[in-house]
Design a protein around this motif. Structure first.
Motif, mmCIF file in Angstrom:
data_model
loop_
_atom_site.group_PDB
_atom_site.id
_atom_site.type_symbol
_atom_site.label_atom_id
_atom_site.label_comp_id
_atom_site.label_asym_id
_atom_site.label_seq_id
_atom_site.Cartn_x
_atom_site.Cartn_y
_atom_site.Cartn_z
ATOM 1 N N LEU A 210 45.590 35.405 47.226
ATOM 2 C CA LEU A 210 45.172 36.512 46.247
ATOM 3 C C LEU A 210 44.895 36.448 44.974
ATOM 4 O O LEU A 210 43.933 36.825 44.139
ATOM 5 N N MET A 211 45.890 35.607 44.178
ATOM 6 C CA MET A 211 45.512 35.279 42.735
ATOM 7 C C MET A 211 44.210 34.484 42.542
ATOM 8 O O MET A 211 43.542 34.781 41.516
ATOM 9 N N LEU A 212 44.077 33.524 43.298
ATOM 10 C CA LEU A 212 42.670 32.827 43.390
ATOM 11 C C LEU A 212 41.558 33.656 43.303
ATOM 12 O O LEU A 212 40.566 33.315 42.542
ATOM 13 N N ARG A 213 41.577 34.631 44.115
ATOM 14 C CA ARG A 213 40.402 35.477 44.421
ATOM 15 C C ARG A 213 40.037 36.314 43.258
ATOM 16 O O ARG A 213 38.924 36.609 42.605
ATOM 17 N N GLN A 214 41.266 36.704 42.286
ATOM 18 C CA GLN A 214 41.044 37.425 41.153
ATOM 19 C C GLN A 214 40.663 36.559 40.006
ATOM 20 O O GLN A 214 39.804 36.961 39.233
ATOM 21 N N ILE A 215 40.893 35.144 40.120
ATOM 22 C CA ILE A 215 40.563 34.165 38.916
ATOM 23 C C ILE A 215 39.024 33.960 39.110
ATOM 24 O O ILE A 215 38.049 33.934 38.201
ATOM 25 N N ARG A 216 38.798 33.780 40.462
ATOM 26 C CA ARG A 216 37.147 33.622 40.830
ATOM 27 C C ARG A 216 36.180 34.740 40.219
ATOM 28 O O ARG A 216 35.372 34.732 39.530
ATOM 29 N N ALA A 217 36.786 36.107 40.442
ATOM 30 C CA ALA A 217 35.918 37.308 39.984
ATOM 31 C C ALA A 217 35.877 37.056 38.416
ATOM 32 O O ALA A 217 34.791 37.476 37.913
ATOM 33 N N GLU A 218 37.212 36.861 37.684
ATOM 34 C CA GLU A 218 36.920 36.823 36.384
ATOM 35 C C GLU A 218 35.992 35.825 35.874
ATOM 36 O O GLU A 218 35.568 36.097 34.774
ATOM 37 N N ILE A 219 36.054 34.632 36.470
ATOM 38 C CA ILE A 219 35.251 33.406 35.850
ATOM 39 C C ILE A 219 33.655 34.176 35.915
ATOM 40 O O ILE A 219 32.954 33.846 35.107
ATOM 41 N N VAL A 220 33.393 34.791 37.262
ATOM 42 C CA VAL A 220 32.009 35.173 37.459
ATOM 43 C C VAL A 220 31.726 36.358 36.306
ATOM 44 O O VAL A 220 30.671 36.523 36.034
ATOM 45 N N ARG A 221 32.770 37.384 36.142
ATOM 46 C CA ARG A 221 32.611 38.276 35.263
ATOM 47 C C ARG A 221 32.120 37.857 34.065
ATOM 48 O O ARG A 221 31.436 38.356 33.207
ATOM 49 N N LEU A 222 32.827 36.722 33.536
ATOM 50 C CA LEU A 222 32.489 36.139 32.294
ATOM 51 C C LEU A 222 31.024 35.373 32.130
ATOM 52 O O LEU A 222 31.020 34.859 31.088
ATOM 53 N N GLY A 223 30.470 35.250 33.205
ATOM 54 C CA GLY A 223 29.345 34.464 33.144
ATOM 55 C C GLY A 223 29.085 33.126 33.887
ATOM 56 O O GLY A 223 28.284 32.439 33.683
ATOM 57 N N GLY A 224 30.480 32.714 34.175
ATOM 58 C CA GLY A 224 30.580 31.518 34.989
ATOM 59 C C GLY A 224 29.845 31.222 36.264
ATOM 60 O O GLY A 224 29.618 32.694 36.872
#
Length: 542
Positions: A210-224
């Motif tokens: 569950l945590m990894l899915r949140q990190i992935r979403a944040e990286i994408v939100r930041l433009g990664g």
């Protein structure tokens, strides 16, 4: 206002978290007199089996002075608050990097490097040869049933790295601002806030997903950008500097292509053998390092609970008991020790190449399984007695020894990922078992006398270690089951780097992080490597 610290404040098991009341009672003050109470660290104190309790280190304010006397004299210290902030850490070791960074690997070091580089305004692409963690989870479950090995999506490879399908422990020997940042990030991504203060924090594979899915979403939100199923096949170096990378389609559909690269972060994990071999062929400096190999052992969790906590302890309050064991062996020139102990956990097959087998342990957040497992490992160093991993002059002697043991295990297990196994009692007697006890290992066990195919020196060290451990935990021998082998405790190679810049010593623009680089030993320390790189990074002037 006066600031104090209190060390080892005792709180009853059933009163976990009720720190203010326990502190007030100990100091003989009203709870309302205590201001700005902060927990710095807490742990389960099980040193005295009849007096289990939680032990807290706290900092707090009082409007009046109190004396350290009687029962509180040992723990009360007048003090000052420390302001710890990564933002306040001086940029003394500034690392100059291209404004666009390519990151290879979506394990802890790669994800945290990308996350914090993006927060500083860098452009980042992550390339991961495995799949998203949800798909990876399904592939692993499928493998347990059909035994069809996927070289890119398995217990070792995929989003989250090897740590996502391990025990999820967040232990680290030393907490610094970088590791503290990692733990605080985890809380922001949904992990229980106790990971910041608990001495032995644990997430569990189910919560890590569950945590990894949140990190992935944040990286994408930041433009990664995260590119799954994409492997690093080669690099190009000109005049001592990285200039291009060759990427391949791990699904075998799109083929390979070269693309320019000015800043490459390698965060490939400790099992990226093809990357080590490719780097060596391209002239990047590597060196042999100490590592360890051994076996997994499994015991009834009830035995470990009784020996470590005492009789009739409610483990719903304490959590399942664990152990840490170590002993010198072989005339004190080597040792055996426990590693990655998984209370209430399960065993899993662990391989990164076809035709090989290793084992690992993992657990879920509740740690409520009927069995405990842990690695019992033996250190292996160049020139150590009994080990001859560098006599041929080969840089890859340690890796070759890993491969040999894993290949032998695969063959002994019938080439279907069943694991060779032996009770500890019969291992000490050099005798193969006729039958084996129950296990959590999902692909079946094959009775085997490990002395027939495992390294003799490893077996000798394990035998001496087991005898010592049984004196500390009676029943360790009689109720213990060995499932072999455990070979991936760490990498046998190190990609040599500048300790200030984290850059390869002979290849500019190549930054090496985490366990794959040989400079970290777990989820938190690997992620902290990524935070450190990003913290000191500044963009090159164009």
């Amino acid at each position: 206002m006066f600031t104090y610290r209190y060390r080892e404040l005792a709180v009853a098991l059933e009163k976990k978290g009720e720190v203010r009341l326990a502190l007030a009672k100990t100091l003989r003050v009203n709870p309302e007199e205590i201001f700005n109470l902060e927990v710095e660290r807490f742990s389960l104190d099980s040193r005295r089996k009849g007096d289990l309790h939680w032990s807290y280190n706290v900092v707090f304010d009082l409007k009046r002075k109190v004396r350290a006397s009687g029962n509180n004299a040992r723990g009360l210290i007048e003090s000052k608050r420390e302001i710890r902030s990564l933002d306040a850490e001086p940029l003394k070791d500034t690392v100059t990097m291209a404004s666009h960074v390519d990151v290879i690997g979506a394990g802890p070091s790669g994800l945290w490097a990308a996350l914090h580089l993006l927060r500083k305004g860098f452009s980042v692409d992550i390339y991961e040869q495995g799949k998203q963690v949800e798909e990876r989870f399904r592939d692993i479950r499928k493998f347990f049933v059909d035994r069809k090995f996927n070289a890119y999506s398995n217990v070792l490879f995929g989003e989250g790295g090897a740590g996502a399908f391990s025990d999820g422990k967040l232990n680290t020997r030393s907490r610094n601002l970088f590791s503290e940042t990692v733990l605080k990030d985890m809380v922001d991504f949904g992990v229980d806030e106790s990971v910041v203060t608990f001495a032995k924090p644990h997430i569990g594979t189910d919560k890590l997903v569950l945590m990894l899915r949140q990190i992935r979403a944040e990286i994408v939100r930041l433009g990664g950008h995260i590119h799954f199923n994409t492997s690093l096949e080669d690099i190009e170096i000109k005049e001592g500097r990285i200039c291009a990378i060759k990427l391949g389609d791990a699904l075998g559909v799109a083929g390979s292509h070269w693309q320019p690269c000015e800043a490459l972060v390698l965060a490939v994990g400790h099992s990226a053998r093809s990357v080590y071999e490719m780097l060596h062929a391209r002239g990047v400096t590597l060196e042999s390092k100490a590592f360890a190999m051994g076996v997994r052992v499994e015991h009834p969790q009830s035995l470990i609970n009784m020996r470590q906590l005492g009789l009739n302890v409610d483990t719903r309050l304490t959590g399942a008991a664990e152990y840490f064991l170590a002993t010198p062996t072989i005339n004190k020139t080597s040792s055996a020790y426990s590693f990655c102990m998984c209370p209430g956990g399960v065993l899993v097959p662990c391989a990164s190449e076809p035709g090989t087998l290793a084992t690992n342990g993992m657990s879920y957040s509740r740690r409520n399984g009927a069995f405990a497992n842990g690695a019992i490992a033996v250190p292996i160093t160049a020139g150590a007695e009994g080990f001859d991993i560098t006599s041929s002059g080969s840089l890859f002697g340690g890796l070759d020894l890993q491969r040999k043991i894993e290949t032998d295990a695969y063959n002994v297990g019938g080439k279907v990922y069943a694991a060779p196994a032996q009770t500890i009692k019969n291992f000490l007697a050099h005798r193969e078992d006729k039958t084996l006890p129950k296990t959590t290992y999902p692909c079946g066990l094959v009775p085997s006398n490990l002395w027939d195919w495992m390294d003799t020196t490893i077996c000798q060290s394990l035998a001496e270690g087991f005898q010592n451990f049984d004196r500390k935990i009676p029943g360790f021998i009689n109720e213990g089951l060995i499932v072999a082998p455990e070979t991936r405790t760490s990498s046998p190679l190190r990609i040599t780097r500048n300790n200030e810049t984290l850059e390869s010593v002979n290849t500019q623009g190549l930054f090496v992080l985490g366990e794959g680089a040989g400079y970290a030993g777990g989820i938190v320390t690997s992620a902290a490597d990524g935070v450190r790189l990003a913290h000191y990074a500044k963009k090159e002037k164009i």
